[in-house]
Design a protein around this motif. Structure first.
Motif, PDB file in Angstrom:
ATOM      1  N   LEU A 237      -0.309  -8.885   5.133  1.00  0.00           N
ATOM      2  CA  LEU A 237      -1.192  -8.554   6.252  1.00  0.00           C
ATOM      3  C   LEU A 237      -0.450  -8.785   7.562  1.00  0.00           C
ATOM      4  O   LEU A 237       0.127  -9.852   7.785  1.00  0.00           O
ATOM      5  CB  LEU A 237      -2.454  -9.432   6.220  1.00  0.00           C
ATOM      6  CG  LEU A 237      -3.418  -9.243   5.040  1.00  0.00           C
ATOM      7  CD1 LEU A 237      -4.568 -10.242   5.144  1.00  0.00           C
ATOM      8  CD2 LEU A 237      -3.955  -7.831   4.993  1.00  0.00           C
ATOM      9  N   LYS A 238      -0.476  -7.777   8.451  1.00  0.00           N
ATOM     10  CA  LYS A 238       0.168  -7.913   9.754  1.00  0.00           C
ATOM     11  C   LYS A 238      -0.680  -8.741  10.724  1.00  0.00           C
ATOM     12  O   LYS A 238      -0.170  -9.253  11.714  1.00  0.00           O
ATOM     13  CB  LYS A 238       0.416  -6.533  10.372  1.00  0.00           C
ATOM     14  CG  LYS A 238       1.443  -5.713   9.639  1.00  0.00           C
ATOM     15  CD  LYS A 238       1.472  -4.278  10.144  1.00  0.00           C
ATOM     16  CE  LYS A 238       1.700  -4.189  11.644  1.00  0.00           C
ATOM     17  NZ  LYS A 238       1.762  -2.779  12.103  1.00  0.00           N
ATOM     18  N   GLU A 239      -1.986  -8.839  10.451  1.00  0.00           N
ATOM     19  CA  GLU A 239      -2.901  -9.582  11.304  1.00  0.00           C
ATOM     20  C   GLU A 239      -3.982 -10.199  10.451  1.00  0.00           C
ATOM     21  O   GLU A 239      -4.130  -9.854   9.262  1.00  0.00           O
ATOM     22  CB  GLU A 239      -3.525  -8.651  12.349  1.00  0.00           C
ATOM     23  CG  GLU A 239      -4.258  -7.477  11.748  1.00  0.00           C
ATOM     24  CD  GLU A 239      -4.701  -6.461  12.791  1.00  0.00           C
ATOM     25  OE1 GLU A 239      -5.916  -6.181  12.827  1.00  0.00           O
ATOM     26  OE2 GLU A 239      -3.828  -5.963  13.540  1.00  0.00           O
ATOM     27  N   ALA A 240      -4.720 -11.119  11.004  1.00  0.00           N
ATOM     28  CA  ALA A 240      -5.777 -11.787  10.250  1.00  0.00           C
ATOM     29  C   ALA A 240      -6.877 -10.799   9.906  1.00  0.00           C
ATOM     30  O   ALA A 240      -7.302 -10.010  10.743  1.00  0.00           O
ATOM     31  CB  ALA A 240      -6.333 -12.953  11.053  1.00  0.00           C
ATOM     32  N   VAL A 241      -7.347 -10.846   8.665  1.00  0.00           N
ATOM     33  CA  VAL A 241      -8.454 -10.021   8.186  1.00  0.00           C
ATOM     34  C   VAL A 241      -9.441 -10.936   7.490  1.00  0.00           C
ATOM     35  O   VAL A 241      -9.060 -11.656   6.545  1.00  0.00           O
ATOM     36  CB  VAL A 241      -7.983  -8.918   7.230  1.00  0.00           C
ATOM     37  CG1 VAL A 241      -9.173  -8.107   6.733  1.00  0.00           C
ATOM     38  CG2 VAL A 241      -6.965  -8.012   7.915  1.00  0.00           C
ATOM     39  N   GLN A 251      -2.030  -6.668  -2.666  1.00  0.00           N
ATOM     40  CA  GLN A 251      -1.602  -5.466  -3.378  1.00  0.00           C
ATOM     41  C   GLN A 251      -2.683  -4.398  -3.240  1.00  0.00           C
ATOM     42  O   GLN A 251      -3.875  -4.709  -3.259  1.00  0.00           O
ATOM     43  CB  GLN A 251      -1.360  -5.773  -4.862  1.00  0.00           C
ATOM     44  CG  GLN A 251      -0.121  -6.599  -5.133  1.00  0.00           C
ATOM     45  CD  GLN A 251       0.119  -6.782  -6.621  1.00  0.00           C
ATOM     46  OE1 GLN A 251      -0.798  -6.646  -7.422  1.00  0.00           O
ATOM     47  NE2 GLN A 251       1.352  -7.097  -7.002  1.00  0.00           N
ATOM     48  N   ILE A 252      -2.258  -3.126  -3.099  1.00  0.00           N
ATOM     49  CA  ILE A 252      -3.207  -2.020  -2.939  1.00  0.00           C
ATOM     50  C   ILE A 252      -3.851  -1.704  -4.278  1.00  0.00           C
ATOM     51  O   ILE A 252      -3.163  -1.568  -5.298  1.00  0.00           O
ATOM     52  CB  ILE A 252      -2.494  -0.782  -2.394  1.00  0.00           C
ATOM     53  CG1 ILE A 252      -1.900  -1.070  -1.012  1.00  0.00           C
ATOM     54  CG2 ILE A 252      -3.458   0.403  -2.300  1.00  0.00           C
ATOM     55  CD1 ILE A 252      -1.080   0.070  -0.456  1.00  0.00           C
ATOM     56  N   SER A 253      -5.173  -1.546  -4.269  1.00  0.00           N
ATOM     57  CA  SER A 253      -5.883  -1.131  -5.478  1.00  0.00           C
ATOM     58  C   SER A 253      -6.444   0.276  -5.348  1.00  0.00           C
ATOM     59  O   SER A 253      -6.561   0.997  -6.341  1.00  0.00           O
ATOM     60  CB  SER A 253      -7.008  -2.125  -5.800  1.00  0.00           C
ATOM     61  OG  SER A 253      -7.942  -2.177  -4.720  1.00  0.00           O
ATOM     62  N   SER A 254      -6.805   0.724  -4.114  1.00  0.00           N
ATOM     63  CA  SER A 254      -7.291   2.092  -3.900  1.00  0.00           C
ATOM     64  C   SER A 254      -7.133   2.432  -2.423  1.00  0.00           C
ATOM     65  O   SER A 254      -6.939   1.542  -1.589  1.00  0.00           O
ATOM     66  CB  SER A 254      -8.767   2.242  -4.312  1.00  0.00           C
ATOM     67  OG  SER A 254      -9.595   1.415  -3.516  1.00  0.00           O
ATOM     68  N   ALA A 255      -7.178   3.749  -2.150  1.00  0.00           N
ATOM     69  CA  ALA A 255      -7.010   4.204  -0.771  1.00  0.00           C
ATOM     70  C   ALA A 255      -7.822   5.458  -0.532  1.00  0.00           C
ATOM     71  O   ALA A 255      -8.039   6.257  -1.453  1.00  0.00           O
ATOM     72  CB  ALA A 255      -5.532   4.461  -0.468  1.00  0.00           C
ATOM     73  N   LEU A 264      -7.797   1.121   3.026  1.00  0.00           N
ATOM     74  CA  LEU A 264      -7.247   0.623   1.765  1.00  0.00           C
ATOM     75  C   LEU A 264      -8.062  -0.547   1.259  1.00  0.00           C
ATOM     76  O   LEU A 264      -8.553  -1.366   2.043  1.00  0.00           O
ATOM     77  CB  LEU A 264      -5.787   0.185   1.952  1.00  0.00           C
ATOM     78  CG  LEU A 264      -4.836   1.222   2.579  1.00  0.00           C
ATOM     79  CD1 LEU A 264      -3.500   0.588   2.872  1.00  0.00           C
ATOM     80  CD2 LEU A 264      -4.667   2.398   1.643  1.00  0.00           C
ATOM     81  N   GLN A 265      -8.187  -0.578  -0.051  1.00  0.00           N
ATOM     82  CA  GLN A 265      -8.783  -1.754  -0.688  1.00  0.00           C
ATOM     83  C   GLN A 265      -7.642  -2.516  -1.344  1.00  0.00           C
ATOM     84  O   GLN A 265      -6.882  -1.958  -2.142  1.00  0.00           O
ATOM     85  CB  GLN A 265      -9.837  -1.360  -1.726  1.00  0.00           C
ATOM     86  CG  GLN A 265     -10.609  -2.563  -2.282  1.00  0.00           C
ATOM     87  CD  GLN A 265     -11.764  -2.141  -3.178  1.00  0.00           C
ATOM     88  OE1 GLN A 265     -11.682  -1.093  -3.818  1.00  0.00           O
ATOM     89  NE2 GLN A 265     -12.803  -2.931  -3.241  1.00  0.00           N
ATOM     90  N   VAL A 266      -7.501  -3.791  -1.014  1.00  0.00           N
ATOM     91  CA  VAL A 266      -6.390  -4.598  -1.516  1.00  0.00           C
ATOM     92  C   VAL A 266      -6.929  -5.837  -2.204  1.00  0.00           C
ATOM     93  O   VAL A 266      -8.085  -6.237  -1.997  1.00  0.00           O
ATOM     94  CB  VAL A 266      -5.446  -4.998  -0.364  1.00  0.00           C
ATOM     95  CG1 VAL A 266      -4.851  -3.766   0.293  1.00  0.00           C
ATOM     96  CG2 VAL A 266      -6.170  -5.839   0.674  1.00  0.00           C
ATOM     97  N   LEU A 267      -6.065  -6.449  -3.020  1.00  0.00           N
ATOM     98  CA  LEU A 267      -6.388  -7.691  -3.718  1.00  0.00           C
ATOM     99  C   LEU A 267      -5.417  -8.767  -3.274  1.00  0.00           C
ATOM    100  O   LEU A 267      -4.205  -8.533  -3.174  1.00  0.00           O
ATOM    101  CB  LEU A 267      -6.303  -7.500  -5.227  1.00  0.00           C
ATOM    102  CG  LEU A 267      -7.343  -6.573  -5.872  1.00  0.00           C
ATOM    103  CD1 LEU A 267      -7.058  -6.397  -7.353  1.00  0.00           C
ATOM    104  CD2 LEU A 267      -8.761  -7.141  -5.678  1.00  0.00           C
ATOM    105  N   THR A 268      -5.952  -9.939  -2.999  1.00  0.00           N
ATOM    106  CA  THR A 268      -5.101 -11.066  -2.643  1.00  0.00           C
ATOM    107  C   THR A 268      -4.543 -11.694  -3.921  1.00  0.00           C
ATOM    108  O   THR A 268      -4.894 -11.295  -5.049  1.00  0.00           O
ATOM    109  CB  THR A 268      -5.891 -12.112  -1.852  1.00  0.00           C
ATOM    110  OG1 THR A 268      -6.939 -12.636  -2.686  1.00  0.00           O
ATOM    111  CG2 THR A 268      -6.503 -11.482  -0.604  1.00  0.00           C
ATOM    112  N   LEU A 274     -10.276  -7.103  -0.387  1.00  0.00           N
ATOM    113  CA  LEU A 274     -10.388  -6.901   1.053  1.00  0.00           C
ATOM    114  C   LEU A 274     -10.299  -5.420   1.380  1.00  0.00           C
ATOM    115  O   LEU A 274      -9.576  -4.687   0.698  1.00  0.00           O
ATOM    116  CB  LEU A 274      -9.272  -7.638   1.802  1.00  0.00           C
ATOM    117  CG  LEU A 274      -9.306  -9.167   1.840  1.00  0.00           C
ATOM    118  CD1 LEU A 274      -8.052  -9.672   2.531  1.00  0.00           C
ATOM    119  CD2 LEU A 274     -10.541  -9.657   2.568  1.00  0.00           C
ATOM    120  N   ASN A 275     -11.025  -4.989   2.415  1.00  0.00           N
ATOM    121  CA  ASN A 275     -10.888  -3.631   2.949  1.00  0.00           C
ATOM    122  C   ASN A 275     -10.083  -3.711   4.245  1.00  0.00           C
ATOM    123  O   ASN A 275     -10.480  -4.399   5.188  1.00  0.00           O
ATOM    124  CB  ASN A 275     -12.257  -3.005   3.217  1.00  0.00           C
ATOM    125  CG  ASN A 275     -13.026  -2.726   1.947  1.00  0.00           C
ATOM    126  OD1 ASN A 275     -12.450  -2.328   0.938  1.00  0.00           O
ATOM    127  ND2 ASN A 275     -14.340  -2.959   1.978  1.00  0.00           N
TER     128      ASN A 275
END
Length: 291
Positions: A237-241, A251-255, A264-268, A274-275
């Motif tokens: 992440l380039k910034e806080a989300v 990691q990307i799970s869908s876009a 993008l939907q990602v998994l920590t 996270l979206n």
């Protein structure tokens, strides 16, 4: 006969009532005892007579005025009419049949009313200026310093609030081909040409006109910067989300593309979902994507 301090005989009202007419104009020659004005008292009309023969010089009351008995209503300059040269050849002035007009009286507005009117006019003026600015095309500002000579400014290609697309194939970390945005304002620089402030998502970016195009020209969905073949690799992440600080590995799970950029939907690392936006992600410094 009453005479003023200046030696002129005075025409006085014999009774109280309303002056309705002067039978002679100012400047006319009158004879002593001649009817010169009329006063209405109830249903009766009283005649005012000239006190002496001479020139009718001034009206002190106008038709329609309420006057009191003994009030001076006019002046006569005593002249021996019979001794005037050629007096017998001069016609008598026509009798007065029209009421003289009163001088217009100007009403002065009280200060509070005056300020209220000024305030209302100012408010409407400000509203009109606001409407004009809202309906006007994109603002054009000349930012170059000149020697007093006017700089010819070309007409902007895009209007304010028009949707545009970023068409420069040389992508950067924040700007990618195909990103869509909305024009907020425009300006002109003699060195670089016309520019636009375009809102891409939550960011306002200044873009040269040559790097923009209409949405209808480049309608295809832009390519995701993070290629699908690299998805198993960890991004950061380039910034806080949400509750996750910048630098969190995901990691990307869908876009999906929202018309402006990729969502993008990602998994920590602890499998939290996270979206995020594409612009909020980056490759780790130690990782170089395969071209």
């Amino acid at each position: 006969m009453m005479v003023s301090a200046r030696g002129q005989p005075m025409i006085t009202a014999p009774v109280s009532g309303k002056l309705v007419i002067w039978r002679y104009d100012v400047g006319a020659m009158v004879r002593q005892g001649e009817a010169i004005a009329e006063i209405v008292v109830g249903d009766q009309v009283m005649v005012v007579h000239a006190p002496v023969s001479g020139r009718f010089t001034e009206m002190m009351a106008l038709p329609g005025d309420e006057i009191e008995a003994g009030k001076v209503i006019g002046w006569v300059d005593a002249v021996d009419v019979e001794s005037l040269p050629l007096a017998s050849l001069i016609d008598e002035p026509s009798r007065k049949t029209r009421k003289p007009q009163r001088k217009a009286r100007t009403r002065r507005l009280n200060a509070p009313w005056l300020w209220l009117i000024v305030g209302v006019m100012t408010l409407f003026g400000a509203l009109a200026v606001g409407v004009v600015l809202m309906l006007a095309p994109a603002e054009v500002r000349v930012e170059s310093e000149t020697s007093g000579q006017p700089v010819p400014v070309p007409t902007p290609r895009f209007d304010r609030l028009e949707r545009v697309i970023y068409s420069n194939v040389e992508m950067t970390e924040s700007m990618q081909w195909g990103m869509q945005g909305i024009v907020q304002s425009a300006g002109y620089d003699p060195d670089s040409g016309t520019w636009y402030d375009v809102r891409f998502g939550d960011e306002l970016v200044r873009v040269a006109e040559r790097d923009l195009d209409s949405v209808g020209v480049l309608a295809p969905t832009p390519t995701l910067f993070f290629d699908a073949s690299h998805w198993p690799n960890t991004l950061i992440l380039k910034e806080a989300v949400a509750d996750f600080p910048a630098g969190t590995r995901v990691q990307i799970s869908s876009a999906s593309f929202n018309g402006v950029e990729w969502d993008l939907q990602v998994l920590t690392e602890n499998n939290r979902s996270l979206n995020v936006r594409e612009s909020q992600l980056a490759y780790p410094e130690a990782f170089t994507p395969t071209p």
